[in-house]
Design a protein around this motif. Structure first.
Motif, PDB file in Angstrom:
ATOM      1  N   MET A  75       0.804  -1.384  -0.058  1.00 19.95           N
ATOM      2  CA  MET A  75       0.030   0.071   0.037  1.00 19.95           C
ATOM      3  C   MET A  75       0.946   1.436   0.079  1.00 19.95           C
ATOM      4  O   MET A  75       1.223   1.831   1.126  1.00 19.95           O
ATOM      5  CB  MET A  75      -0.830   0.168   1.139  1.00 19.95           C
ATOM      6  CG  MET A  75      -2.015  -1.006   1.295  1.00 19.95           C
ATOM      7  SD  MET A  75      -2.918  -1.070  -0.168  1.00 19.95           S
ATOM      8  CE  MET A  75      -3.844   0.367  -0.042  1.00 19.95           C
ATOM      9  N   ILE A  76       1.536   1.471  -1.333  1.00 17.89           N
ATOM     10  CA  ILE A  76       2.420   2.533  -1.369  1.00 17.89           C
ATOM     11  C   ILE A  76       2.037   3.284  -2.597  1.00 17.89           C
ATOM     12  O   ILE A  76       1.292   2.928  -3.338  1.00 17.89           O
ATOM     13  CB  ILE A  76       3.967   2.081  -1.410  1.00 17.89           C
ATOM     14  CG1 ILE A  76       3.989   1.063  -2.832  1.00 17.89           C
ATOM     15  CG2 ILE A  76       4.405   1.438  -0.187  1.00 17.89           C
ATOM     16  CD1 ILE A  76       5.380   0.573  -2.867  1.00 17.89           C
ATOM     17  N   PRO A  77       2.790   4.448  -2.912  1.00 18.32           N
ATOM     18  CA  PRO A  77       2.440   5.295  -4.115  1.00 18.32           C
ATOM     19  C   PRO A  77       2.765   4.538  -5.355  1.00 18.32           C
ATOM     20  O   PRO A  77       3.688   3.622  -5.303  1.00 18.32           O
ATOM     21  CB  PRO A  77       3.303   6.537  -3.949  1.00 18.32           C
ATOM     22  CG  PRO A  77       3.558   6.525  -2.348  1.00 18.32           C
ATOM     23  CD  PRO A  77       3.664   5.219  -1.998  1.00 18.32           C
ATOM     24  N   SER A  78       1.820   4.484  -6.467  1.00 28.05           N
ATOM     25  CA  SER A  78       1.865   3.692  -7.507  1.00 28.05           C
ATOM     26  C   SER A  78       3.168   4.229  -8.436  1.00 28.05           C
ATOM     27  O   SER A  78       3.740   5.418  -7.919  1.00 28.05           O
ATOM     28  CB  SER A  78       0.919   3.654  -8.192  1.00 28.05           C
ATOM     29  OG  SER A  78      -0.379   3.520  -7.600  1.00 28.05           O
ATOM     30  N   GLY A  79       3.578   3.555  -9.316  1.00 24.25           N
ATOM     31  CA  GLY A  79       4.742   4.085 -10.167  1.00 24.25           C
ATOM     32  C   GLY A  79       5.953   3.678  -9.876  1.00 24.25           C
ATOM     33  O   GLY A  79       6.186   2.354  -9.353  1.00 24.25           O
ATOM     34  N   GLY A 103      -2.456   0.217  -4.722  1.00 28.17           N
ATOM     35  CA  GLY A 103      -2.819   1.510  -5.152  1.00 28.17           C
ATOM     36  C   GLY A 103      -3.500   1.691  -6.251  1.00 28.17           C
ATOM     37  O   GLY A 103      -3.888   0.773  -7.073  1.00 28.17           O
ATOM     38  N   ASN A 104      -3.620   3.041  -6.504  1.00 24.90           N
ATOM     39  CA  ASN A 104      -4.384   3.348  -7.880  1.00 24.90           C
ATOM     40  C   ASN A 104      -3.252   3.386  -8.961  1.00 24.90           C
ATOM     41  O   ASN A 104      -2.895   4.325  -9.447  1.00 24.90           O
ATOM     42  CB  ASN A 104      -4.901   4.720  -7.660  1.00 24.90           C
ATOM     43  CG  ASN A 104      -6.346   4.546  -7.056  1.00 24.90           C
ATOM     44  OD1 ASN A 104      -7.150   3.622  -7.082  1.00 24.90           O
ATOM     45  ND2 ASN A 104      -6.764   5.770  -6.316  1.00 24.90           N
ATOM     46  N   ALA A 105      -2.969   2.012  -9.304  1.00 21.25           N
ATOM     47  CA  ALA A 105      -1.872   1.840 -10.393  1.00 21.25           C
ATOM     48  C   ALA A 105      -2.797   1.994 -11.741  1.00 21.25           C
ATOM     49  O   ALA A 105      -3.575   1.573 -11.954  1.00 21.25           O
ATOM     50  CB  ALA A 105      -1.135   0.490 -10.208  1.00 21.25           C
ATOM     51  N   ASN A 106      -1.524   2.380 -12.648  1.00 18.19           N
ATOM     52  CA  ASN A 106      -2.081   2.520 -14.285  1.00 18.19           C
ATOM     53  C   ASN A 106      -2.164   0.993 -14.536  1.00 18.19           C
ATOM     54  O   ASN A 106      -0.983   0.331 -14.410  1.00 18.19           O
ATOM     55  CB  ASN A 106      -1.180   3.294 -14.859  1.00 18.19           C
ATOM     56  CG  ASN A 106      -1.528   3.297 -16.474  1.00 18.19           C
ATOM     57  OD1 ASN A 106      -1.777   2.237 -17.215  1.00 18.19           O
ATOM     58  ND2 ASN A 106      -1.520   4.547 -17.174  1.00 18.19           N
ATOM     59  N   PHE A 107      -3.241   0.469 -15.026  1.00 16.77           N
ATOM     60  CA  PHE A 107      -3.240  -0.967 -15.626  1.00 16.77           C
ATOM     61  C   PHE A 107      -2.200  -1.707 -16.207  1.00 16.77           C
ATOM     62  O   PHE A 107      -1.627  -2.578 -16.538  1.00 16.77           O
ATOM     63  CB  PHE A 107      -4.668  -1.367 -16.092  1.00 16.77           C
ATOM     64  CG  PHE A 107      -4.865  -1.236 -17.478  1.00 16.77           C
ATOM     65  CD1 PHE A 107      -4.823  -2.212 -18.233  1.00 16.77           C
ATOM     66  CD2 PHE A 107      -5.085   0.267 -17.918  1.00 16.77           C
ATOM     67  CE1 PHE A 107      -5.197  -1.772 -19.632  1.00 16.77           C
ATOM     68  CE2 PHE A 107      -5.227   0.437 -19.216  1.00 16.77           C
ATOM     69  CZ  PHE A 107      -5.358  -0.445 -20.018  1.00 16.77           C
ATOM     70  N   HIS A 108      -1.687  -0.523 -17.162  1.00 18.57           N
ATOM     71  CA  HIS A 108      -0.455  -0.967 -18.165  1.00 18.57           C
ATOM     72  C   HIS A 108       0.541  -1.303 -17.224  1.00 18.57           C
ATOM     73  O   HIS A 108       1.355  -2.326 -17.524  1.00 18.57           O
ATOM     74  CB  HIS A 108      -0.169   0.132 -19.022  1.00 18.57           C
ATOM     75  CG  HIS A 108      -1.539   0.331 -20.118  1.00 18.57           C
ATOM     76  ND1 HIS A 108      -1.620  -0.716 -21.029  1.00 18.57           N
ATOM     77  CD2 HIS A 108      -2.069   1.548 -20.260  1.00 18.57           C
ATOM     78  CE1 HIS A 108      -2.689  -0.130 -21.909  1.00 18.57           C
ATOM     79  NE2 HIS A 108      -2.939   1.249 -21.529  1.00 18.57           N
ATOM     80  N   ASP A 109       0.954  -0.566 -16.215  1.00 19.30           N
ATOM     81  CA  ASP A 109       2.110  -0.870 -15.476  1.00 19.30           C
ATOM     82  C   ASP A 109       1.591  -2.496 -14.695  1.00 19.30           C
ATOM     83  O   ASP A 109       2.627  -3.265 -14.501  1.00 19.30           O
ATOM     84  CB  ASP A 109       2.308   0.110 -14.255  1.00 19.30           C
ATOM     85  CG  ASP A 109       2.798   1.418 -14.767  1.00 19.30           C
ATOM     86  OD1 ASP A 109       3.280   1.280 -15.895  1.00 19.30           O
ATOM     87  OD2 ASP A 109       2.937   2.386 -14.233  1.00 19.30           O
ATOM     88  N   THR A 110       0.386  -2.583 -14.352  1.00 22.69           N
ATOM     89  CA  THR A 110       0.028  -3.877 -13.790  1.00 22.69           C
ATOM     90  C   THR A 110       0.396  -4.999 -14.702  1.00 22.69           C
ATOM     91  O   THR A 110       0.959  -6.056 -14.462  1.00 22.69           O
ATOM     92  CB  THR A 110      -1.104  -3.702 -13.192  1.00 22.69           C
ATOM     93  OG1 THR A 110      -1.594  -2.858 -12.332  1.00 22.69           O
ATOM     94  CG2 THR A 110      -1.674  -4.937 -12.148  1.00 22.69           C
TER      95      THR A 110
END
Length: 466
Positions: A75-79, A103-110
């Protein structure tokens, strides 16, 4: 010492709330944080739950305390911070372990991280969490994307800590890799649009009809008892009735009219456009927030052209119907984007189940979601929510009210980007024969792009090329 069943890395607002939620449901939870001086105060404040919390100052000790195969929630900042932590923790993990990005990550990163870690037989989960601090502590809505292996590990814990609606946990495995984070992104996009619609209705009453905030708050309280019932309507009714203790004015009147945004609304718009779709209500909400930040420019514009304060007289019942129509259209646009992404990425998203997950714990929970879940269960024509029998009937009744509100607002010069976008989309989609034929003719004339002829196959060109 009993080994922990799950680890939580990151003891900020959401991470600490989720860790306490898990401990409160009887799970043994290992915890740690980049700033280790946060750990001891967290344990001290946990009270009786501290007995189930396993604090660690070192990452290696944190990992060693976990039962195998390990489950670790970040549970840390995304990116970049998430990539950095993956690099640090991966050498400490073993085949079959699971890493979760909450976190609220960009799904492309996921999707990228899932593919990279798959080669090491480490499972990566992108999990959308909605509900804010209170939801995380007492029952969030959670949208999980990842492998079946990971879901098997996570399912008992997440079902225990999730919000429930009629005893049904508001969490599920929605698909592989980035599915969970994409659903959360669209959830946030719908949230943007719903909030913007509410803001526009407030503005019409406040500046067009001179209602005091407290009276508008009471109207929202009434709306929250019927088909418009939702978390956002509920809290709007409350905040409008608070008085600022310093000035004596309504709190809302002393808040600067410049709204922030963290990116998920923009991501929804970008992905919709990239897939050849449009969600113009969310586009309008994102744009409105951007414009709100330009307060000095807006004030200068008002000096030149005057502000919109012309009288607006519409019955509150008509406003309620307009609100209901706009909300239906907002959800419909969100589910269209989910459907498009599901096909593009082969996720097989279950739209009805997504609606069920959103019924409790999350920010956009509303009475409409029951009807939406039922509508998808009945498989509406072309998978379009607005073509389900219940919603066609409701829209037929409420669209005239939306048209009345938009007309009156535009005539009075009031800004209603989301409400007008809702009506424009509806009016466009109900035209069986539109105006794109002239665009195709223009494209062929200047670029030889060709066009389809009605009732004929293949590409054709106009007589201007003869």
């Amino acid at each position: 010492m009993t080994q922990a069943q799950i680890g939580v890395y990151g003891l900020g607002t959401m991470g600490s709330a989720l860790a306490l939620n898990m401990a409160g449901h009887g799970f043994e939870v290992a915890v740690t944080n980049r700033e280790i001086d946060w750990i001891a105060p967290f344990i001290a404040d946990a009270g009786d739950l501290a007995a189930r919390l396993h604090p660690h100052n070192k990452l290696a000790d944190f990992v060693a305390d976990l039962k195998t195969p390990r489950v670790i929630l970040f549970m840390i900042p995304s990116g970049a911070p998430m990539d950095m932590m993956i690099d640090q923790i991966t050498p400490l993990l073993e085949s079959g372990d699971t890493i979760i990005d909450g976190g609220n990550a960009n799904f492309h990163d996921t999707r990228r991280r899932s593919k990279t870690l798959k080669d090491k037989d480490i499972h990566f989960v992108g999990m959308g969490v909605s509900g804010g601090e209170k939801g995380a502590r007492h029952g969030p809505s959670m949208m999980v994307g990842g492998t079946e292996h990971s879901w098997h590990q996570l399912r008992p814990i997440l079902r225990a800590i999730a919000a429930t609606y009629q005893d049904n946990p508001c969490v599920d495995h929605l698909g592989p890799d980035g599915a969970g984070h994409f659903v959360k992104t669209v959830h946030n996009g719908v949230e943007y649009a719903d909030m913007q619609v509410i803001a526009e209705l407030y503005g019409l009453l406040r500046y067009g009809s001179a209602w005091p905030p407290s009276d508008i708050g009471k109207l929202f309280e009434e709306w929250d008892k019927g088909p418009l019932k939702s978390y956002l309507v509920e809290i709007t009714g409350k905040v409008l009735q608070y008085t600022d203790p310093f000035s004596g004015h309504a709190v809302v009147d002393v808040i600067k009219d410049a709204a922030g945004q963290k990116g998920t609304g923009r991501w929804t718009v970008v992905e919709a456009v990239r897939m050849g779709q449009s969600t113009n209500m969310i586009e309008a909400a994102v744009g409105a927030r951007a414009w709100s930040a330009e307060k000095e420019t807006r004030q200068e514009m008002q000096n030149h052209f005057g502000g919109a304060r012309d009288w607006f007289t519409v019955d509150p019942g008509v406003l309620a119907d307009a609100f209901l129509a706009a909300r239906i259209l907002c959800y419909a646009q969100g589910f269209r984007i989910l459907d498009a992404a599901s096909k593009e990425y082969d996720w097989a998203l279950d739209m009805g189940r997504i609606a069920e997950i959103w019924r409790a714990g999350c920010i956009i929970r509303s009475a409409l979601l029951d009807d939406i879940s039922e509508a998808f269960a009945d498989q509406p024509p072309h998978s379009q929510l607005i073509l389900s029998p219940k919603f066609t009937e409701t829209l037929a009744r409420t669209i005239p009210a939306l048209r009345t509100v938009v007309s009156a607002a535009v005539t009075g010069g009031h800004a209603i980007p989301a409400l007008s976008s809702a009506l424009n989309w509806f009016d466009t989609m109900r035209q069986g024969f539109g105006t794109a034929n002239i665009i195709q003719a223009q494209r062929d004339f200047f670029g030889y792009h060709g066009f389809e002829r009605l009732g004929e196959d293949g590409q054709h060109h106009g007589p201007w090329w003869d």
